[in-house]
Design a protein around this motif. Sequence first.
Motif, PDB file in Angstrom:
ATOM      1  N   MET A  15       0.827  -1.207   0.000  1.00  0.00           N
ATOM      2  CA  MET A  15       0.000   0.000   0.000  1.00  0.00           C
ATOM      3  C   MET A  15       0.861   1.256   0.000  1.00  0.00           C
ATOM      4  N   ASN A  16       0.412   2.283  -0.698  1.00  0.00           N
ATOM      5  CA  ASN A  16       1.011   3.610  -0.601  1.00  0.00           C
ATOM      6  C   ASN A  16       0.504   4.260   0.678  1.00  0.00           C
ATOM      7  N   LEU A  17       1.421   4.520   1.633  1.00  0.00           N
ATOM      8  CA  LEU A  17       0.988   5.016   2.936  1.00  0.00           C
ATOM      9  C   LEU A  17       0.370   6.406   2.860  1.00  0.00           C
ATOM     10  N   THR A  18       0.523   7.083   1.721  1.00  0.00           N
ATOM     11  CA  THR A  18      -0.045   8.429   1.602  1.00  0.00           C
ATOM     12  C   THR A  18      -1.317   8.436   0.761  1.00  0.00           C
ATOM     13  N   GLU A  19      -1.855   7.282   0.427  1.00  0.00           N
ATOM     14  CA  GLU A  19      -3.074   7.249  -0.371  1.00  0.00           C
ATOM     15  C   GLU A  19      -4.250   7.808   0.432  1.00  0.00           C
ATOM     16  N   PRO A  20      -5.307   8.296  -0.260  1.00  0.00           N
ATOM     17  CA  PRO A  20      -6.468   8.851   0.453  1.00  0.00           C
ATOM     18  C   PRO A  20      -7.090   7.808   1.378  1.00  0.00           C
ATOM     19  N   LEU A  21      -7.599   8.287   2.502  1.00  0.00           N
ATOM     20  CA  LEU A  21      -8.237   7.414   3.485  1.00  0.00           C
ATOM     21  C   LEU A  21      -9.547   8.024   3.946  1.00  0.00           C
ATOM     22  N   GLN A  22     -10.471   7.147   4.324  1.00  0.00           N
ATOM     23  CA  GLN A  22     -11.666   7.561   5.045  1.00  0.00           C
ATOM     24  C   GLN A  22     -11.565   7.025   6.473  1.00  0.00           C
ATOM     25  N   LEU A  23     -11.578   7.911   7.447  1.00  0.00           N
ATOM     26  CA  LEU A  23     -11.559   7.505   8.849  1.00  0.00           C
ATOM     27  C   LEU A  23     -12.990   7.482   9.345  1.00  0.00           C
ATOM     28  N   THR A  24     -13.509   6.298   9.590  1.00  0.00           N
ATOM     29  CA  THR A  24     -14.905   6.145   9.961  1.00  0.00           C
ATOM     30  C   THR A  24     -15.041   5.532  11.344  1.00  0.00           C
ATOM     31  N   ASN A  25     -16.271   5.598  11.874  1.00  0.00           N
ATOM     32  CA  ASN A  25     -16.600   5.006  13.171  1.00  0.00           C
ATOM     33  C   ASN A  25     -15.660   5.509  14.259  1.00  0.00           C
ATOM     34  N   ALA A  26     -15.398   6.819  14.219  1.00  0.00           N
ATOM     35  CA  ALA A  26     -14.600   7.468  15.266  1.00  0.00           C
ATOM     36  C   ALA A  26     -15.517   8.338  16.111  1.00  0.00           C
TER      37      ALA A  26
ATOM     38  N   TRP B  96     -13.705  11.519   9.088  1.00  0.00           N
ATOM     39  CA  TRP B  96     -12.841  12.441   8.377  1.00  0.00           C
ATOM     40  C   TRP B  96     -12.251  11.754   7.153  1.00  0.00           C
ATOM     41  N   GLY B  97     -11.999  12.553   6.124  1.00  0.00           N
ATOM     42  CA  GLY B  97     -11.208  12.103   5.001  1.00  0.00           C
ATOM     43  C   GLY B  97      -9.798  12.645   5.127  1.00  0.00           C
ATOM     44  N   VAL B  98      -8.862  11.943   4.522  1.00  0.00           N
ATOM     45  CA  VAL B  98      -7.459  12.377   4.490  1.00  0.00           C
ATOM     46  C   VAL B  98      -7.020  12.381   3.033  1.00  0.00           C
ATOM     47  N   GLN B  99      -6.569  13.530   2.556  1.00  0.00           N
ATOM     48  CA  GLN B  99      -6.152  13.679   1.169  1.00  0.00           C
ATOM     49  C   GLN B  99      -4.937  14.585   1.109  1.00  0.00           C
ATOM     50  N   ASP B 100      -3.867  14.104   0.486  1.00  0.00           N
ATOM     51  CA  ASP B 100      -2.644  14.899   0.339  1.00  0.00           C
ATOM     52  C   ASP B 100      -2.138  15.434   1.675  1.00  0.00           C
ATOM     53  N   GLY B 101      -2.243  14.600   2.716  1.00  0.00           N
ATOM     54  CA  GLY B 101      -1.716  14.963   4.020  1.00  0.00           C
ATOM     55  C   GLY B 101      -2.569  15.924   4.810  1.00  0.00           C
TER      56      GLY B 101
ATOM     57  N   ARG C 241      -4.405   3.716  19.719  1.00  0.00           N
ATOM     58  CA  ARG C 241      -4.906   2.893  18.627  1.00  0.00           C
ATOM     59  C   ARG C 241      -4.235   3.228  17.302  1.00  0.00           C
ATOM     60  N   LEU C 242      -3.854   4.494  17.137  1.00  0.00           N
ATOM     61  CA  LEU C 242      -3.307   4.925  15.857  1.00  0.00           C
ATOM     62  C   LEU C 242      -2.576   6.238  16.045  1.00  0.00           C
ATOM     63  N   VAL C 243      -1.467   6.416  15.319  1.00  0.00           N
ATOM     64  CA  VAL C 243      -0.783   7.698  15.224  1.00  0.00           C
ATOM     65  C   VAL C 243      -0.522   7.964  13.745  1.00  0.00           C
ATOM     66  N   MET C 244      -0.970   9.126  13.268  1.00  0.00           N
ATOM     67  CA  MET C 244      -0.838   9.506  11.867  1.00  0.00           C
ATOM     68  C   MET C 244      -0.122  10.840  11.785  1.00  0.00           C
ATOM     69  N   VAL C 245       0.820  10.962  10.859  1.00  0.00           N
ATOM     70  CA  VAL C 245       1.530  12.220  10.618  1.00  0.00           C
ATOM     71  C   VAL C 245       1.431  12.545   9.129  1.00  0.00           C
ATOM     72  N   GLY C 246       0.861  13.692   8.824  1.00  0.00           N
ATOM     73  CA  GLY C 246       0.749  14.105   7.434  1.00  0.00           C
ATOM     74  C   GLY C 246      -0.031  13.133   6.571  1.00  0.00           C
ATOM     75  N   GLY C 247      -1.046  12.511   7.152  1.00  0.00           N
ATOM     76  CA  GLY C 247      -1.864  11.564   6.416  1.00  0.00           C
ATOM     77  C   GLY C 247      -1.295  10.166   6.323  1.00  0.00           C
ATOM     78  N   ARG C 248      -0.124   9.924   6.924  1.00  0.00           N
ATOM     79  CA  ARG C 248       0.500   8.603   6.895  1.00  0.00           C
ATOM     80  C   ARG C 248       0.275   7.896   8.231  1.00  0.00           C
ATOM     81  N   VAL C 249      -0.319   6.725   8.186  1.00  0.00           N
ATOM     82  CA  VAL C 249      -0.458   5.915   9.393  1.00  0.00           C
ATOM     83  C   VAL C 249       0.906   5.311   9.690  1.00  0.00           C
ATOM     84  N   LEU C 250       1.504   5.709  10.809  1.00  0.00           N
ATOM     85  CA  LEU C 250       2.853   5.269  11.151  1.00  0.00           C
ATOM     86  C   LEU C 250       2.877   4.241  12.277  1.00  0.00           C
ATOM     87  N   VAL C 251       1.918   4.331  13.191  1.00  0.00           N
ATOM     88  CA  VAL C 251       1.787   3.377  14.291  1.00  0.00           C
ATOM     89  C   VAL C 251       0.305   3.053  14.432  1.00  0.00           C
TER      90      VAL C 251
END
Length: 381
Positions: A1-12, A22-27, A324-334
């Motif tokens: 997977m491209n770690l910077t691809e668009p994401l939909q963060l749901t059920n938060a 939330w959506g994540v696009q281009d960081g 549960r998750l740590v994201m920097v600039g749209g990249r899920v890192l942990v």
Amino acid sequence: MNLTEPLQLTNATDAWGHPQAWGVQDGRLTRSARGRRLDLGGARLLPGFINAHDHLHLNGALPRLAYRSAYRNASEWIADITPRLQHDPQLLAHRARPRAERLWAGGLKNLLSGVTTVLHHDPREPVLASPGFPVRAPAPGGWSHSLALEGEAAVQASRRATPDGALWVIHAAEGCDAAAAAEGDRLQALGCIGPGTLLVHGLGLSAAQQEQVISAGAAVAWCPGSNLHLFGNTLDPTLLAAAGRLVLGSDSRISGGRDLLAELQLVQALTGWPDERLWRWVTEEAAQVLGLHDRGRLAPGLCADLVALPRGLPLAQATRADLRLVMVGGRVLVADADLGEPLGLVPVLLDGRRKTLAPDLLGHAEEPGLTLAAADSRCMA
């Protein structure tokens, strides 16, 4: 997977338990729904934490150090540790590692505790701005170490060379005696306390001196764990916090606690501040004080720097293994295994808990408590 691809963060949920997505696009954060869905299972989504003071190259496996029961001021501490840099086996082994690796270790320490932005108080190095560095490490407009190490002329020149209103950082009033308290007056007389000035520690500042800091539009980075370890005391944060002129720093592991989460637990014990006060303080309030206007809040167009906590877990009770998750600039890192493995993150153990880590973070630095969980037996601790 491209770690910077668009994401939909749901059920938060938001900080108050209300559903959000939330959506994540281009960081950046967006309200639009595109890309792969990432179901957070009701986790509480917060902006990434901001650590206002660390020496990134002094972390990793280094322990807390002290060579007497308590110090009166930072000059005594510096006098004790400086000669040991040349003969202490543990310090020599640490310094033998490439500086970029040591800086990376400090970045990883911060990332694992939910910090996505850290203010590094030392010379700039290219690795801090490299695309793969674990956290954001913005450069202040200017900085000095301290009056004790650099002297008045150099400190004043550094402050004058900093653009008006830009962040300028210096250790100040780090101690409990008259010498530490006098630093506040000396900096004031030199014209060094004004908008954008960030005084690190400040435990020697009197109430009157704190009022001067507030009136000048300056601020203090509070590092209570380091203060208590070295001096057996710390500042009363009431005045500065009420005026919005206080930020939190972890300092490095040679004097501070394990990470920013440990500092938040200590602050809650010292102050009794409620959960909302704590998380706002290390997100939007810190961003405002440090002039980082593109982060610290959840809003469309801002940086997609995020932390997800289990729903109902107060921040002051959280450890890094709970995140549960740590994201920097749209990249899920942990991330927890159920979130990270479908994204291509690598299985690891963090303090005995199954987690996943972005592949490009592996192999750069060692971190106590972090090991690979797969068949590969390489150890990161």
